[in-house]
Design an enzyme around this catalytic site. Structure first.
Site, mmCIF file in Angstrom:
data_model
loop_
_atom_site.group_PDB
_atom_site.id
_atom_site.type_symbol
_atom_site.label_atom_id
_atom_site.label_comp_id
_atom_site.label_asym_id
_atom_site.label_seq_id
_atom_site.Cartn_x
_atom_site.Cartn_y
_atom_site.Cartn_z
ATOM 1 N N CYS A 72 16.801 8.223 -13.456
ATOM 2 C CA CYS A 72 16.915 6.768 -13.614
ATOM 3 C C CYS A 72 15.524 6.229 -13.916
ATOM 4 O O CYS A 72 14.604 6.425 -13.114
ATOM 5 C CB CYS A 72 17.466 6.145 -12.339
ATOM 6 S SG CYS A 72 17.435 4.337 -12.299
ATOM 7 N N CYS A 181 17.023 4.297 -21.085
ATOM 8 C CA CYS A 181 17.870 4.323 -19.891
ATOM 9 C C CYS A 181 18.737 5.560 -20.021
ATOM 10 O O CYS A 181 19.268 5.842 -21.104
ATOM 11 C CB CYS A 181 18.724 3.064 -19.803
ATOM 12 S SG CYS A 181 20.009 3.123 -18.514
#
Length: 262
Positions: A72, A181
């Site tokens: 992440c 992302c």
């Protein structure tokens, strides 16, 4: 068999898992996602740090983990120093692939597609300053694209028109897009369809996989085919469809995390 823990707030880290599993299939993988607090980009930093540390350290001890991947971008910019102090094993984070994009770009106009939190993080701007100072980096922060990726793995249709509208500001300028992302590689094909010209799309998945392989050292050449484990911190919508998607990439059905006390 060595064990690698991959952690994210949602299913975005599955893009990293797939790169790892393709390169290093002889490893036992544990994929854990804290969907009770999804999306992490909207959490206060101290809450994000507390949740991540608790889940990762607990699972690392429970499963005698050899290496942790924080899959992440938002969490990686916050939790890595603390986790590395807490754990005696390697902890690998993900950052936007700004350096390779700057090298690949011919026009030196690059698009960074990430969450709003990553776009505004000082760490991201330091990467740009260090590795893309000769480029114009145009940034779009989108939580909706994260949701679209989550919906796709739950069997819901993806609207190419909606993606095209989100990335519309780039259509005539950038020649290279960074997927900043881990959710976004899951809809890479749809993003490509939404573009009106050939644009290079880069992400950090393969680089992370290569780094993990180096850190794990020597691994057996032969191994028994196995299913890897999946943990989640809350019930999910369309659970059967998501479990079906997990099975296709050699992950077991989701098991609940009984670790949180917040």
């Amino acid at each position: 068999m060595k064990t690698v823990l991959i952690f994210d707030s949602g299913v975005g880290g599955l893009s990293v898992y797939q790169e790892l599993q393709a390169l290093i299939p002889q490893v036992q993988y544990i994929y854990a996602f804290d969907n009770a607090a999804f999306p992490y980009g909207e959490l206060e930093e101290d809450v994000l740090l507390q949740r991540t540390q608790h889940i990762v350290c607990s699972l690392a001890e429970q499963h005698n983990v050899d290496l942790v991947v924080i899959a992440c971008n938002t969490a990686s910019t916050i939790v890595l120093p603390t986790l590395r102090e807490s754990l005696s094993i390697p902890v690998v984070g993900v950052v936007p692939a700004i350096k390779p994009a700057a090298t690949l770009s011919q026009t030196k106009v690059i698009g960074l597609l990430a969450t709003p939190a990553t776009i505004h993080r000082s760490y991201t701007h330091e990467l740009i300053s260090s590795f893309a100072s000769d480029c114009e980096v145009r940034m779009i922060g989108s939580t909706r694209l994260v949701e679209i990726a989550e919906e796709k793995l739950r069997g819901l249709p993806v609207s190419i028109d909606e993606i095209a509208e989100i990335i519309k500001p780039w259509q005539k300028d950038v020649d290279c897009i960074i997927l900043g992302c881990t959710h976004f590689p899951l809809i890479k094909d749809e993003i490509r369809q939404a573009l009106d010209k050939a644009i290079v799309i880069v992400d950090s998945g393969k680089a992370i996989a290569n780094r993990v392989k180096d850190l794990l050292g020597d691994l057996p050449l032969s191994y028994k085919k196995h299913l890897n484990l999946t943990y989640n911190s809350a019930a999910t919508n369309n659970e059967a469809a998501l479990n079906s998607s997990l099975e296709k990439i050699q992950l077991n059905a989701m098991q609940p995390l009984h670790l949180l006390d917040f």
